[in-house]
Each structure stands twice: as structure tokens, then as C-alpha cells.
Motif scaffolding. Structure first.
Motif, mmCIF file in Angstrom:
data_model
loop_
_atom_site.group_PDB
_atom_site.id
_atom_site.type_symbol
_atom_site.label_atom_id
_atom_site.label_comp_id
_atom_site.label_asym_id
_atom_site.label_seq_id
_atom_site.Cartn_x
_atom_site.Cartn_y
_atom_site.Cartn_z
ATOM 1 N N LEU A 156 -1.684 14.478 -13.108
ATOM 2 C CA LEU A 156 -1.404 13.325 -13.962
ATOM 3 C C LEU A 156 -1.680 13.697 -15.421
ATOM 4 C CD1 LEU A 156 -3.121 10.567 -11.773
ATOM 5 C CD2 LEU A 156 -0.660 10.889 -12.086
ATOM 6 N N VAL A 200 6.330 6.993 -7.643
ATOM 7 C CA VAL A 200 6.422 7.950 -8.749
ATOM 8 C C VAL A 200 6.259 9.351 -8.177
ATOM 9 C CG1 VAL A 200 5.470 8.669 -10.965
ATOM 10 C CG2 VAL A 200 5.383 6.250 -10.299
ATOM 11 N N THR A 247 4.767 6.508 -19.362
ATOM 12 C CA THR A 247 5.768 6.183 -18.340
ATOM 13 C C THR A 247 5.116 5.531 -17.134
ATOM 14 O OG1 THR A 247 7.185 8.011 -19.042
ATOM 15 C CG2 THR A 247 7.514 7.175 -16.812
ATOM 16 N N LEU A 248 3.982 6.073 -16.716
ATOM 17 C CA LEU A 248 3.284 5.539 -15.549
ATOM 18 C C LEU A 248 2.768 4.130 -15.814
ATOM 19 C CD1 LEU A 248 2.043 5.854 -12.734
ATOM 20 C CD2 LEU A 248 0.085 6.990 -13.806
ATOM 21 N N THR A 291 1.665 1.006 -5.887
ATOM 22 C CA THR A 291 2.278 2.156 -6.547
ATOM 23 C C THR A 291 1.796 3.404 -5.832
ATOM 24 O OG1 THR A 291 2.369 1.039 -8.697
ATOM 25 C CG2 THR A 291 2.493 3.445 -8.694
ATOM 26 N N VAL A 303 3.782 0.725 -13.785
ATOM 27 C CA VAL A 303 2.817 -0.107 -13.057
ATOM 28 C C VAL A 303 2.894 -1.547 -13.555
ATOM 29 C CG1 VAL A 303 0.350 -0.508 -12.668
ATOM 30 C CG2 VAL A 303 1.277 1.806 -12.490
ATOM 31 N N ALA A 316 -2.804 8.020 -5.741
ATOM 32 C CA ALA A 316 -2.237 9.324 -6.062
ATOM 33 C C ALA A 316 -2.485 10.296 -4.922
ATOM 34 C CB ALA A 316 -2.846 9.866 -7.351
ATOM 35 N N ILE A 318 2.617 11.980 -19.208
ATOM 36 C CA ILE A 318 3.324 11.012 -18.362
ATOM 37 C C ILE A 318 2.641 9.648 -18.336
ATOM 38 C CG2 ILE A 318 4.056 12.931 -16.888
ATOM 39 C CD1 ILE A 318 2.327 11.458 -14.656
ATOM 40 N N TRP A 319 1.480 9.514 -18.962
ATOM 41 C CA TRP A 319 0.754 8.240 -18.876
ATOM 42 C C TRP A 319 1.574 7.051 -19.380
ATOM 43 C CZ3 TRP A 319 -4.679 9.936 -21.090
ATOM 44 C CH2 TRP A 319 -5.277 10.811 -20.182
ATOM 45 N N ILE A 347 1.969 7.476 -5.896
ATOM 46 C CA ILE A 347 2.253 8.574 -6.821
ATOM 47 C C ILE A 347 2.083 9.905 -6.102
ATOM 48 C CG2 ILE A 347 1.653 9.618 -9.039
ATOM 49 C CD1 ILE A 347 0.204 6.971 -9.732
ATOM 50 N N VAL A 393 -2.913 1.275 -6.736
ATOM 51 C CA VAL A 393 -2.221 2.472 -7.204
ATOM 52 C C VAL A 393 -2.914 3.668 -6.571
ATOM 53 C CG1 VAL A 393 -1.582 3.874 -9.204
ATOM 54 C CG2 VAL A 393 -1.636 1.368 -9.408
#
Length: 290
Positions: free
Chosen positions: A270, A235, A277-278, A135, A282, A113, A274-275, A137, A111
């Protein structure tokens, strides 16, 4: 915290959850330390059945600082002169794979970002056999036609580095006001506290310049992503002024097996709102890998 020898450097890292669970590695963005992955978010991911690993990229936090390299001329690099390029995103993707080697993880979910999203994209292109899913982001493909920043966000990115702890904290607040999520509640005092803690842990602005040069020097990943067959989640915040939503849309369009999750009210950060949903995304993407 433990350190891993990887790709000729050392990476500082820590872990959350049961080592017997599938490995999930979190890769942070430009100038950011691994502590930018909030421990509470890491705990939520570990609670979904992952062995969560976060680490400092090269030239950030407590990982190897490459101060012996010449200072990059970013403008010249953007113009095609690569003589001062310190390293590129593929080198940072190799760092990630070296960390997997150290952990004894044959394959992992990854993941990333922002710049971390670019790194995991490059890892999927260069080392698909080592990944289970990816993922990406608030990131982009490297195509300059997509994901453009607003003038205000670009000005924040190009601001000279702070010289003192107080300046570093104020700079973080200014950045958050410009690029943070407008649709979520946020606490300026928490932003200040996290910025102060980051400064106290490690403040090495020259490393951030080299990381930025790596982004500028790296090629468009679109064609490479089109060959990636891994399950992917993309995302992106609909209110991201630093990497516009078209960057996430282009990333998802390039990946054959992708889900695009556009989040209203999310900027280039972040926030806790939104955690859930994230984390669900994942977990859902990892289940597709199974």
C-alpha cells in the motif's frame, strides 16, 4: 493502546477520528501488525468522516498469541488432513465482530488487505447484518484457480522466519523488492525503519505460521460471496505477484454489488502513491451503503 475482549481472546487496537462518525475497521494481512496501516493513511480516512479502527489480528502484534496450540502441519492441511488446524478464517471474522461489540458499533464499514481481505469477505458471508460495506484489497476468493503467486513471490512467502532483528529487517527488504509496487516511488530506508519498528513492537513468527494454516484450511468463499448483497469495492494491483489480479477479478465477479478498481503499477503493498485513489474509493463505496 486499548484492548478488546473478543471471541475468547484479546485484540489490541487504536482509533483515529471522531467516535461519533461511522465506524470503519481496517484488517491487515498475513503476519502483519496493525501498524502496517500507516497512520497517515488512517488520518486521511478519518478526514473523510470515518471513525477509523485498526487492530492486531490474533497471533499478530500485541493481540493474544495462541502458542498453546500445536504447530500446524501446513502440507498435511493442504492435503486434507485437518488434525493440526489451529483456527480458520471464520474464527478471525468472529474476532472482528467481537471487536465491533466491544466498540458498541452495531454495524461498520470494513476494509481488509490481503489475508485481511479474506477475513472481511468471510465476515460479509457470516455476519452481513453487522456490516455496512466492504472493501477487499489485493485479496482473493480462496479458489485455488485464481490469484496465483509467481514462483518468485511464492518463494518469498515460504522463506524460513528470521532469527534476529537484523535478519527480520533484511527479510522485509527482500520481500519488498519482490512483491512491492514497481510503478511507485519507494524508499528502502523507510522499509527498513518500518521493519525494525515492527520487530521491536512484536516479533512472533509462530503466529504467522498458524495464520497461514488458517488460510490454507479455509474453504473457497466464491459461493458464499455470491449471496452477499452489501456494497463492495475490490482493489487490486495489476502488478501484484503474490496474489495475481485474477484473485481480485474473481472476488468482484462473485459479489453482486461490487466495483472493481484495478491499479496500474501497484504490487502487493500500500504505497503512499495509491492512498488518494484508495481513500476516494472507500468513501464512494460507503456512500453507496447510505
Amino acid at each position: 493502546m486499548p484492548r478488546a475482549e473478543s471471541n475468547g481472546i484479546e485484540l489490541e487496537y487504536d482509533t483515529f477520528g471522531d467516535p461519533a462518525d461511522p465506524t470503519l475497521v481496517l484488517v491487515m494481512g498475513l503476519r502483519a501488525q496493525m501498524t502496517a496501516w500507516d497512520e497517515r493513511l488512517c488520518a486521511l480516512l478519518a478526514g473523510e468522516g470515518f471513525h477509523v479502527v485498526r487492530f492486531d489480528n490474533r497471533d499478530a502484534g500485541l493481540s493474544t498469541q495462541l502458542d498453546h496450540l500445536p504447530a500446524p502441519d501446513v502440507m498435511a492441511i493442504a492435503g486434507g488432513d485437518r488434525s493440526t488446524v489451529p483456527y480458520v478464517l471464520s474464527d478471525m471474522a468472529d474476532d472482528l465482530v467481537g471487536l465491533l461489540d466491544h466498540l458498541g458499533a452495531e454495524r461498520a464499514h470494513v476494509v481488509g488487505a490481503s489475508m485481511g481481505g479474506m477475513i472481511v469477505q468471510q465476515a460479509a458471508i457470516d455476519h452481513p447484518e453487522r456490516l455496512l460495506s466492504l472493501t477487499s484489497i489485493m485479496s482473493t476468493t480462496g479458489n485455488p484457480a485464481v490469484g496465483q503467486a509467481t514462483p518468485e513471490a511464492r518463494a518469498v512467502l515460504m522463506r524460513p522466519p528470521a532469527a534476529t532483528r537484523e535478519e527480520a529487517v533484511e527479510s522485509a527488504v527482500v520481500s519488498w523488492r519482490v512483491i512491492g509496487s514497481p510503478g511507485t516511488e519507494a524508499d528502502e530506508e523507510e522499509v527498513r525503519a518500518r521493519a525494525a519498528a515492527a520487530y521491536d513492537r512484536a516479533f512472533r513468527p509462530a503466529g504467522g505460521v498458524r495464520q497461514f494454516a488458517a488460510i490454507v484450511a479455509s474453504p473457497d468463499r466464491t459461493a458464499g460471496l455470491q449471496g452477499v448483497k452489501l456494497p463492495a469495492l475490490v482493489v487490486h494491483g495489476m502488478n501484484d505477484p503474490l496474489v495475481g489480479p485474477s484473485g481480485g477479478q474473481a472476488t468482484a465477479a462473485a459479489l453482486a454489488d461490487s466495483e472493481l478498481l484495478l491499479v496500474d503499477g501497484m504490487g502487493h503493498d500500500l504505497p503512499p502513491a495509491i492512498w488518494p485513489t484508495l481513500v476516494r474509493g472507500v468513501r464512494r463505496n460507503a456512500d453507496r451503503a447510505a
